[in-house]
Design a protein around this motif. Structure first.
Motif, PDB file in Angstrom:
ATOM      1  N   MET A 245      61.877  67.859  46.623  1.00  0.00           N
ATOM      2  CA  MET A 245      61.519  67.583  45.228  1.00  0.00           C
ATOM      3  C   MET A 245      60.140  68.150  44.903  1.00  0.00           C
ATOM      4  SD  MET A 245      62.047  65.537  42.346  1.00  0.00           S
ATOM      5  CE  MET A 245      62.774  63.959  42.667  1.00  0.00           C
ATOM      6  N   ALA A 246      59.168  67.906  45.788  1.00  0.00           N
ATOM      7  CA  ALA A 246      57.799  68.399  45.566  1.00  0.00           C
ATOM      8  C   ALA A 246      57.773  69.922  45.512  1.00  0.00           C
ATOM      9  CB  ALA A 246      56.877  67.884  46.670  1.00  0.00           C
ATOM     10  N   ALA A 247      58.522  70.559  46.430  1.00  0.00           N
ATOM     11  CA  ALA A 247      58.544  72.024  46.481  1.00  0.00           C
ATOM     12  C   ALA A 247      59.146  72.610  45.206  1.00  0.00           C
ATOM     13  CB  ALA A 247      59.332  72.486  47.704  1.00  0.00           C
ATOM     14  N   LEU A 248      60.184  71.973  44.686  1.00  0.00           N
ATOM     15  CA  LEU A 248      60.816  72.467  43.456  1.00  0.00           C
ATOM     16  C   LEU A 248      59.882  72.332  42.254  1.00  0.00           C
ATOM     17  CD1 LEU A 248      64.457  71.121  43.922  1.00  0.00           C
ATOM     18  CD2 LEU A 248      63.793  73.525  43.713  1.00  0.00           C
ATOM     19  N   LYS A 249      59.165  71.214  42.180  1.00  0.00           N
ATOM     20  CA  LYS A 249      58.210  71.028  41.077  1.00  0.00           C
ATOM     21  C   LYS A 249      57.103  72.081  41.144  1.00  0.00           C
ATOM     22  CE  LYS A 249      58.847  66.029  40.442  1.00  0.00           C
ATOM     23  NZ  LYS A 249      58.217  64.700  40.625  1.00  0.00           N
ATOM     24  N   TYR A 250      56.646  72.350  42.357  1.00  0.00           N
ATOM     25  CA  TYR A 250      55.603  73.367  42.559  1.00  0.00           C
ATOM     26  C   TYR A 250      56.143  74.745  42.173  1.00  0.00           C
ATOM     27  CZ  TYR A 250      52.457  76.418  45.285  1.00  0.00           C
ATOM     28  OH  TYR A 250      51.585  77.386  45.691  1.00  0.00           O
ATOM     29  N   GLN A 251      57.357  75.037  42.615  1.00  0.00           N
ATOM     30  CA  GLN A 251      57.982  76.337  42.339  1.00  0.00           C
ATOM     31  C   GLN A 251      58.207  76.517  40.833  1.00  0.00           C
ATOM     32  OE1 GLN A 251      61.653  76.864  44.484  1.00  0.00           O
ATOM     33  NE2 GLN A 251      62.278  78.602  43.247  1.00  0.00           N
ATOM     34  N   ARG A 252      58.560  75.423  40.169  1.00  0.00           N
ATOM     35  CA  ARG A 252      58.852  75.496  38.731  1.00  0.00           C
ATOM     36  C   ARG A 252      57.610  75.913  37.942  1.00  0.00           C
ATOM     37  NH1 ARG A 252      59.013  72.932  33.812  1.00  0.00           N
ATOM     38  NH2 ARG A 252      61.065  72.761  32.801  1.00  0.00           N
ATOM     39  N   THR A 253      56.468  75.325  38.256  1.00  0.00           N
ATOM     40  CA  THR A 253      55.252  75.675  37.510  1.00  0.00           C
ATOM     41  C   THR A 253      54.865  77.124  37.758  1.00  0.00           C
ATOM     42  OG1 THR A 253      53.809  74.930  39.314  1.00  0.00           O
ATOM     43  CG2 THR A 253      54.372  73.312  37.624  1.00  0.00           C
ATOM     44  N   ARG A 254      55.064  77.589  38.969  1.00  0.00           N
ATOM     45  CA  ARG A 254      54.681  78.964  39.296  1.00  0.00           C
ATOM     46  C   ARG A 254      55.680  79.963  38.707  1.00  0.00           C
ATOM     47  NH1 ARG A 254      50.587  78.559  42.585  1.00  0.00           N
ATOM     48  NH2 ARG A 254      50.519  80.695  43.323  1.00  0.00           N
ATOM     49  N   LEU A 255      56.922  79.559  38.655  1.00  0.00           N
ATOM     50  CA  LEU A 255      57.946  80.448  38.108  1.00  0.00           C
ATOM     51  C   LEU A 255      57.664  80.772  36.644  1.00  0.00           C
ATOM     52  CD1 LEU A 255      60.873  81.673  38.651  1.00  0.00           C
ATOM     53  CD2 LEU A 255      61.697  79.642  37.475  1.00  0.00           C
ATOM     54  N   VAL A 256      57.375  79.739  35.873  1.00  0.00           N
ATOM     55  CA  VAL A 256      57.175  79.925  34.432  1.00  0.00           C
ATOM     56  C   VAL A 256      55.980  80.835  34.167  1.00  0.00           C
ATOM     57  CG1 VAL A 256      56.577  78.737  32.295  1.00  0.00           C
ATOM     58  CG2 VAL A 256      58.236  77.736  33.849  1.00  0.00           C
TER      59      VAL A 256
ATOM     60  N   ASP B  32      66.235  80.397  35.056  1.00  0.00           N
ATOM     61  CA  ASP B  32      65.634  79.989  36.335  1.00  0.00           C
ATOM     62  C   ASP B  32      65.063  78.583  36.246  1.00  0.00           C
ATOM     63  OD1 ASP B  32      66.188  82.351  37.711  1.00  0.00           O
ATOM     64  OD2 ASP B  32      64.455  83.357  36.843  1.00  0.00           O
ATOM     65  N   ARG B  33      64.430  78.294  35.113  1.00  0.00           N
ATOM     66  CA  ARG B  33      63.862  76.954  34.943  1.00  0.00           C
ATOM     67  C   ARG B  33      64.975  75.906  34.938  1.00  0.00           C
ATOM     68  NH1 ARG B  33      60.844  75.854  29.466  1.00  0.00           N
ATOM     69  NH2 ARG B  33      59.542  77.596  30.131  1.00  0.00           N
ATOM     70  N   ARG B  34      66.092  76.243  34.246  1.00  0.00           N
ATOM     71  CA  ARG B  34      67.210  75.297  34.165  1.00  0.00           C
ATOM     72  C   ARG B  34      67.820  75.055  35.544  1.00  0.00           C
ATOM     73  NH1 ARG B  34      70.381  78.060  31.218  1.00  0.00           N
ATOM     74  NH2 ARG B  34      69.139  77.744  29.331  1.00  0.00           N
ATOM     75  N   ALA B  35      67.933  76.116  36.337  1.00  0.00           N
ATOM     76  CA  ALA B  35      68.500  75.972  37.688  1.00  0.00           C
ATOM     77  C   ALA B  35      67.647  75.023  38.533  1.00  0.00           C
ATOM     78  CB  ALA B  35      68.592  77.338  38.365  1.00  0.00           C
ATOM     79  N   ILE B  36      66.319  75.169  38.425  1.00  0.00           N
ATOM     80  CA  ILE B  36      65.417  74.297  39.182  1.00  0.00           C
ATOM     81  C   ILE B  36      65.504  72.864  38.650  1.00  0.00           C
ATOM     82  CG2 ILE B  36      62.978  73.782  39.624  1.00  0.00           C
ATOM     83  CD1 ILE B  36      62.479  76.775  39.865  1.00  0.00           C
ATOM     84  N   ASP B  37      65.550  72.707  37.315  1.00  0.00           N
ATOM     85  CA  ASP B  37      65.645  71.375  36.727  1.00  0.00           C
ATOM     86  C   ASP B  37      66.906  70.649  37.183  1.00  0.00           C
ATOM     87  OD1 ASP B  37      63.268  71.597  35.417  1.00  0.00           O
ATOM     88  OD2 ASP B  37      64.121  72.163  33.476  1.00  0.00           O
TER      89      ASP B  37
END
Length: 424
Positions: A130-141, A168-173
């Protein structure tokens, strides 16, 4: 790790930003960053350096001259991974990787990698993911700004490149939602376990402290358990709990060993591990274990207090400090620290390895638990038989008198037990 696998040659950089008013002593910060690198299997640290910075350059973090200088060092040492001990924006990361032809991780990314490697329980694995996905999401955008060069063909498209970013954001969400649901089930199970423990009248003692302060070593000495305890950052990740009777006629307690804290602990991790750290919020006594031999012991203690405050730990919960690793101090310094600790009513100097000072610590813990108990007089009508049974289960009733209307009781309990009683 596979024995045939070649270790990744790694270089550690600590940017010493002069504009950072709260910056730590650069040499100690670099040592900690190198220790973090050693905590991740498969890395071979071939070099480390402090990089003085008057200001952070938006696009590359470092100035052009310093980038060229470091590039030559990395090429000479055949480095494949650079660890930057601090925050690096996605744009800076992309530009530095391109300039140096290496893979780059910032401090948050490295800690996430370590947690991912260490997680053993189902809950730990889910929390790290969960933490890794949240981190990845901010960097992706923020990282995909190059997509703005693509032009949307239809008027209803929200903006150039937005389709790919949104996908990509939707996939992570969707992944975050899936993991959150799984975690909710695990947390529900944990609450059931906690409710079951609440029926047993054992106080909860939570061990907290900076990573590598010696919590797990102390836990093992007290319980006889075999929790992983190494001279390594984040040697313990998943929380462990054991029932143990404090020696010398002391009370029986539930001892909880929690994940170690660290300065600049990623907010994603604090949020994800909140469920695990709830054990601290429920504790009757918090034992703050400090590595008193570390040159930045006071700064580390401050970081721990900040994280406890962010979790919602109030001053109402009794807290004692254990100044651990006195065996690693020179004789004169050791004597001075023991005298200093003796002057403080809530502090004990000891060594979890040698056992020196252990008896004094146990007596202090028993006194703190006993001091936390207070006497309350209650009247329970006959129809409140469930509450009366609970009080008997907890073993807190000192006297009980039957009257025409019910029972008059005198109970000696902890604030936690009173809170549970009032919520029934």
């Amino acid at each position: 790790m596979d024995k045939d696998r070649v270790a990744t040659r790694t270089w550690v950089l600590h940017p010493d930003l002069k504009t950072d008013k709260e910056r730590r002593e650069a040499s100690y910060a670099l040592d900690e960053a190198v220790s973090l690198a050693h905590a991740l299997p498969g890395l071979e640290v071939v070099g480390a350096q402090v990089v003085p910075l008057s200001r952070a350059h938006p696009g590359h973090l470092f100035g052009t001259g310093k980038i060229d200088e470091i590039k030559a060092q990395l090429a000479a040492e055949e480095v494949h991974l650079v660890l930057v001990d601090g925050p690096v924006t996605p744009v800076q990361q992309r530009n530095l990787e391109k300039a140096w032809n290496v893979k780059l991780l910032d401090r948050t990314g490295l800690i996430l990698e370590i947690f991912s490697d260490r997680a053993r329980t189902r809950e730990g694995v889910l929390q790290v993911e969960m933490a890794a996905l949240k981190y990845q999401r901010t960097r992706l955008v923020r990282a995909w700004t190059h997509l703005e060069r693509q032009r949307g063909g239809l008027g209803f498209v929200g903006g150039p490149g937005e389709t790919q970013i949104e996908a990509d954001r939707r996939a992570i969400d969707e992944q975050i939602v899936r993991i959150r649901r799984q975690l909710e089930k695990v947390v529900k199970t944990r609450k059931l376990h906690r409710a079951a423990r609440a029926k047993v009248p054992y106080p909860v003692v939570a061990l907290v402290g900076y990573t590598n302060a010696g919590k797990s070593t102390l836990f093992n000495r007290l319980t006889g358990a075999e929790v992983m305890a190494k001279d390594m950052l984040f040697a313990t990740l998943d929380p462990t709990m054991r029932a143990v009777r404090l020696p010398g006629g002391g009370p029986e307690v539930i001892l909880s060993d929690t994940v170690g804290f660290i300065s600049d602990l990623p907010t994603e991790l604090v949020a994800s591990f909140r469920a695990t750290l709830e054990e601290v919020l429920e504790a009757d006594l918090i034992v703050h274990v400090r590595d008193i031999s570390h040159p930045e012991s006071d700064e580390q203690a401050g970081d721990v207090r900040d994280i406890l405050a962010s979790l919602g730990v109030k001053g109402a919960t009794p807290l004692i400090e254990v100044w651990n690793k006195i065996d690693q101090l020179p004789p004169a310094e050791k004597e001075a620290e023991m005298v200093r600790a003796a002057r403080r009513p809530d502090t004990c100097a000891m060594s979890a390895i040698t056992g020196e000072g252990m008896e004094a610590f146990l007596q202090m813990a028993a006194r703190a638990l006993e001091a936390e108990r207070h006497v309350t007089h209650l009247h329970l009508p006959y129809e409140d038989s469930r509450k009366r049974a609970w009080l008997h289960q907890q073993g807190v009733i000192e006297s009980e008198t039957q009257t025409d209307e019910g029972f008059d009781l005198s109970v000696r309990w902890t604030a936690r037990q009173e809170k549970e009683f009032r919520e029934m």
